[in-house]
Design a protein around this motif. Sequence first.
Motif, PDB file in Angstrom:
ATOM      1  N   ALA A  19      27.472  46.122  66.729  1.00 27.93           N
ATOM      2  CA  ALA A  19      27.308  47.115  67.792  1.00 27.93           C
ATOM      3  C   ALA A  19      28.656  47.483  68.400  1.00 27.93           C
ATOM      4  CB  ALA A  19      26.376  46.585  68.869  1.00 27.93           C
ATOM      5  N   ILE A  20      29.558  46.518  68.510  1.00 29.47           N
ATOM      6  CA  ILE A  20      30.887  46.770  69.086  1.00 29.47           C
ATOM      7  C   ILE A  20      31.745  47.571  68.115  1.00 29.47           C
ATOM      8  CG2 ILE A  20      33.047  45.652  69.799  1.00 29.47           C
ATOM      9  CD1 ILE A  20      31.291  43.347  70.887  1.00 29.47           C
ATOM     10  N   MET A  21      31.657  47.249  66.829  1.00 28.73           N
ATOM     11  CA  MET A  21      32.465  47.909  65.808  1.00 28.73           C
ATOM     12  C   MET A  21      31.565  48.551  64.756  1.00 28.73           C
ATOM     13  SD  MET A  21      35.503  45.131  65.262  1.00 28.73           S
ATOM     14  CE  MET A  21      36.519  46.283  64.372  1.00 28.73           C
ATOM     15  N   PRO A  22      30.885  49.645  65.118  1.00 29.73           N
ATOM     16  CA  PRO A  22      29.980  50.264  64.145  1.00 29.73           C
ATOM     17  C   PRO A  22      30.763  50.812  62.961  1.00 29.73           C
ATOM     18  CG  PRO A  22      30.226  51.672  66.061  1.00 29.73           C
ATOM     19  CD  PRO A  22      30.954  50.393  66.357  1.00 29.73           C
ATOM     20  N   GLY A  23      30.151  50.744  61.802  1.00 27.15           N
ATOM     21  CA  GLY A  23      30.818  51.197  60.588  1.00 27.15           C
ATOM     22  C   GLY A  23      30.004  52.241  59.876  1.00 27.15           C
ATOM     23  N   SER A  24      30.427  52.526  58.679  1.00 27.17           N
ATOM     24  CA  SER A  24      29.726  53.514  57.877  1.00 27.17           C
ATOM     25  C   SER A  24      28.464  52.897  57.283  1.00 27.17           C
ATOM     26  CB  SER A  24      30.650  54.027  56.777  1.00 27.17           C
ATOM     27  OG  SER A  24      31.003  52.967  55.924  1.00 27.17           O
ATOM     28  N   ARG A  25      27.613  53.752  56.776  1.00 30.47           N
ATOM     29  CA  ARG A  25      26.336  53.304  56.209  1.00 30.47           C
ATOM     30  C   ARG A  25      26.506  52.570  54.882  1.00 30.47           C
ATOM     31  NH1 ARG A  25      22.312  53.190  59.728  1.00 30.47           N
ATOM     32  NH2 ARG A  25      22.330  55.016  61.056  1.00 30.47           N
ATOM     33  N   ASP A  26      27.650  52.704  54.232  1.00 30.94           N
ATOM     34  CA  ASP A  26      27.820  52.073  52.929  1.00 30.94           C
ATOM     35  C   ASP A  26      28.268  50.622  53.019  1.00 30.94           C
ATOM     36  OD1 ASP A  26      30.287  52.856  53.904  1.00 30.94           O
ATOM     37  OD2 ASP A  26      31.124  53.296  51.947  1.00 30.94           O
ATOM     38  N   GLU A  27      28.484  50.109  54.240  1.00 27.51           N
ATOM     39  CA  GLU A  27      28.837  48.706  54.382  1.00 27.51           C
ATOM     40  C   GLU A  27      27.610  47.843  54.128  1.00 27.51           C
ATOM     41  OE1 GLU A  27      30.602  47.943  58.167  1.00 27.51           O
ATOM     42  OE2 GLU A  27      32.395  49.091  57.714  1.00 27.51           O
ATOM     43  N   PRO A  28      27.803  46.686  53.502  1.00 23.76           N
ATOM     44  CA  PRO A  28      26.649  45.816  53.259  1.00 23.76           C
ATOM     45  C   PRO A  28      26.062  45.338  54.576  1.00 23.76           C
ATOM     46  CG  PRO A  28      28.684  44.710  52.681  1.00 23.76           C
ATOM     47  CD  PRO A  28      29.035  46.130  53.005  1.00 23.76           C
ATOM     48  N   GLY A  29      24.783  45.182  54.597  1.00 15.32           N
ATOM     49  CA  GLY A  29      24.144  44.783  55.843  1.00 15.32           C
ATOM     50  C   GLY A  29      22.901  43.974  55.584  1.00 15.32           C
ATOM     51  N   GLY A  30      21.896  44.264  56.328  1.00 13.00           N
ATOM     52  CA  GLY A  30      20.673  43.492  56.243  1.00 13.00           C
ATOM     53  C   GLY A  30      20.778  42.258  57.107  1.00 13.00           C
ATOM     54  N   TRP A  31      19.684  41.569  57.208  1.00 11.80           N
ATOM     55  CA  TRP A  31      19.647  40.380  58.062  1.00 11.80           C
ATOM     56  C   TRP A  31      20.570  39.284  57.546  1.00 11.80           C
ATOM     57  CZ3 TRP A  31      17.801  40.767  62.700  1.00 11.80           C
ATOM     58  CH2 TRP A  31      16.834  41.720  62.972  1.00 11.80           C
ATOM     59  N   LEU A  32      20.562  39.061  56.243  1.00 14.30           N
ATOM     60  CA  LEU A  32      21.406  37.996  55.698  1.00 14.30           C
ATOM     61  C   LEU A  32      22.889  38.313  55.862  1.00 14.30           C
ATOM     62  CD1 LEU A  32      19.469  37.013  52.450  1.00 14.30           C
ATOM     63  CD2 LEU A  32      19.581  35.790  54.630  1.00 14.30           C
ATOM     64  N   GLY A  33      23.261  39.587  55.656  1.00 13.97           N
ATOM     65  CA  GLY A  33      24.654  39.981  55.859  1.00 13.97           C
ATOM     66  C   GLY A  33      25.088  39.839  57.306  1.00 13.97           C
ATOM     67  N   THR A  34      24.186  40.168  58.228  1.00  9.39           N
ATOM     68  CA  THR A  34      24.487  40.046  59.650  1.00  9.39           C
ATOM     69  C   THR A  34      24.636  38.582  60.046  1.00  9.39           C
ATOM     70  OG1 THR A  34      23.247  42.075  60.083  1.00  9.39           O
ATOM     71  CG2 THR A  34      23.687  40.648  61.960  1.00  9.39           C
ATOM     72  N   ILE A  35      23.749  37.737  59.542  1.00  6.41           N
ATOM     73  CA  ILE A  35      23.842  36.300  59.834  1.00  6.41           C
ATOM     74  C   ILE A  35      25.129  35.725  59.251  1.00  6.41           C
ATOM     75  CG2 ILE A  35      22.805  34.044  59.346  1.00  6.41           C
ATOM     76  CD1 ILE A  35      20.060  35.464  59.522  1.00  6.41           C
ATOM     77  N   ALA A  36      25.449  36.092  58.013  1.00  7.47           N
ATOM     78  CA  ALA A  36      26.682  35.602  57.382  1.00  7.47           C
ATOM     79  C   ALA A  36      27.907  36.063  58.159  1.00  7.47           C
ATOM     80  CB  ALA A  36      26.756  36.081  55.933  1.00  7.47           C
ATOM     81  N   LEU A  37      27.895  37.319  58.614  1.00 10.34           N
ATOM     82  CA  LEU A  37      29.002  37.833  59.425  1.00 10.34           C
ATOM     83  C   LEU A  37      29.172  36.992  60.681  1.00 10.34           C
ATOM     84  CD1 LEU A  37      31.095  40.074  60.187  1.00 10.34           C
ATOM     85  CD2 LEU A  37      29.185  41.268  61.266  1.00 10.34           C
ATOM     86  N   GLY A  38      28.076  36.684  61.353  1.00 11.42           N
ATOM     87  CA  GLY A  38      28.142  35.891  62.578  1.00 11.42           C
ATOM     88  C   GLY A  38      28.593  34.461  62.341  1.00 11.42           C
ATOM     89  N   ILE A  39      28.128  33.848  61.253  1.00 14.42           N
ATOM     90  CA  ILE A  39      28.510  32.464  60.965  1.00 14.42           C
ATOM     91  C   ILE A  39      29.986  32.375  60.598  1.00 14.42           C
ATOM     92  CG2 ILE A  39      28.184  30.548  59.346  1.00 14.42           C
ATOM     93  CD1 ILE A  39      25.184  31.264  59.338  1.00 14.42           C
ATOM     94  N   VAL A  40      30.448  33.274  59.739  1.00 14.83           N
ATOM     95  CA  VAL A  40      31.871  33.285  59.388  1.00 14.83           C
ATOM     96  C   VAL A  40      32.698  33.654  60.626  1.00 14.83           C
ATOM     97  CG1 VAL A  40      33.636  34.354  57.935  1.00 14.83           C
ATOM     98  CG2 VAL A  40      31.425  33.761  56.966  1.00 14.83           C
ATOM     99  N   GLY A  41      32.167  34.551  61.443  1.00 19.24           N
ATOM    100  CA  GLY A  41      32.828  34.899  62.696  1.00 19.24           C
ATOM    101  C   GLY A  41      32.952  33.701  63.625  1.00 19.24           C
ATOM    102  N   ALA A  42      31.938  32.840  63.633  1.00 25.31           N
ATOM    103  CA  ALA A  42      31.997  31.626  64.462  1.00 25.31           C
ATOM    104  C   ALA A  42      33.107  30.697  63.992  1.00 25.31           C
ATOM    105  CB  ALA A  42      30.655  30.904  64.426  1.00 25.31           C
ATOM    106  N   VAL A  43      33.253  30.592  62.681  1.00 25.01           N
ATOM    107  CA  VAL A  43      34.323  29.734  62.136  1.00 25.01           C
ATOM    108  C   VAL A  43      35.694  30.316  62.489  1.00 25.01           C
ATOM    109  CG1 VAL A  43      35.353  28.861  60.006  1.00 25.01           C
ATOM    110  CG2 VAL A  43      32.875  28.854  60.282  1.00 25.01           C
ATOM    111  N   ILE A  44      35.863  31.620  62.282  1.00 26.66           N
ATOM    112  CA  ILE A  44      37.139  32.277  62.601  1.00 26.66           C
ATOM    113  C   ILE A  44      37.404  32.220  64.096  1.00 26.66           C
ATOM    114  CG2 ILE A  44      38.356  34.501  62.622  1.00 26.66           C
ATOM    115  CD1 ILE A  44      36.910  35.133  59.976  1.00 26.66           C
ATOM    116  N   GLY A  45      36.381  32.532  64.895  1.00 28.58           N
ATOM    117  CA  GLY A  45      36.542  32.499  66.354  1.00 28.58           C
ATOM    118  C   GLY A  45      36.866  31.106  66.866  1.00 28.58           C
ATOM    119  N   GLY A  46      36.224  30.092  66.296  1.00 27.27           N
ATOM    120  CA  GLY A  46      36.522  28.710  66.686  1.00 27.27           C
ATOM    121  C   GLY A  46      37.947  28.323  66.353  1.00 27.27           C
TER     122      GLY A  46
END
Length: 85
Positions: A19-46
């Motif tokens: 929501a903060i960084m909206p992208g184009s429609r061709d970016e991979p998404g879905g629930w699993l992609g969103t969860i993976a983004l958040g989990i990897v983001g947690a590792v990077i953010g930590g």
Amino acid sequence: MSILIWIVVGLIAGVLAKAIMPGSRDEPGGWLGTIALGIVGAVIGGFLSSLVLGGGGANGLNLGSILVSVVGACVLIGILRMIRR
């Protein structure tokens, strides 16, 4: 953290980062992609949080963990966009 908490924090952080960084429609998404983004983001953010603040990170289901994860996910989105260009 338990796996279920990682998934919940990952989903919340992934949705907020998209929501903060909206992208184009061709970016991979879905629930699993969103969860993976958040989990990897947690590792990077930590990692970034420990470098800058000297401690703390994603350590449970709380506001601090979600904020750290969102920042990490936004950094990841920015890196991925730079690589794609």
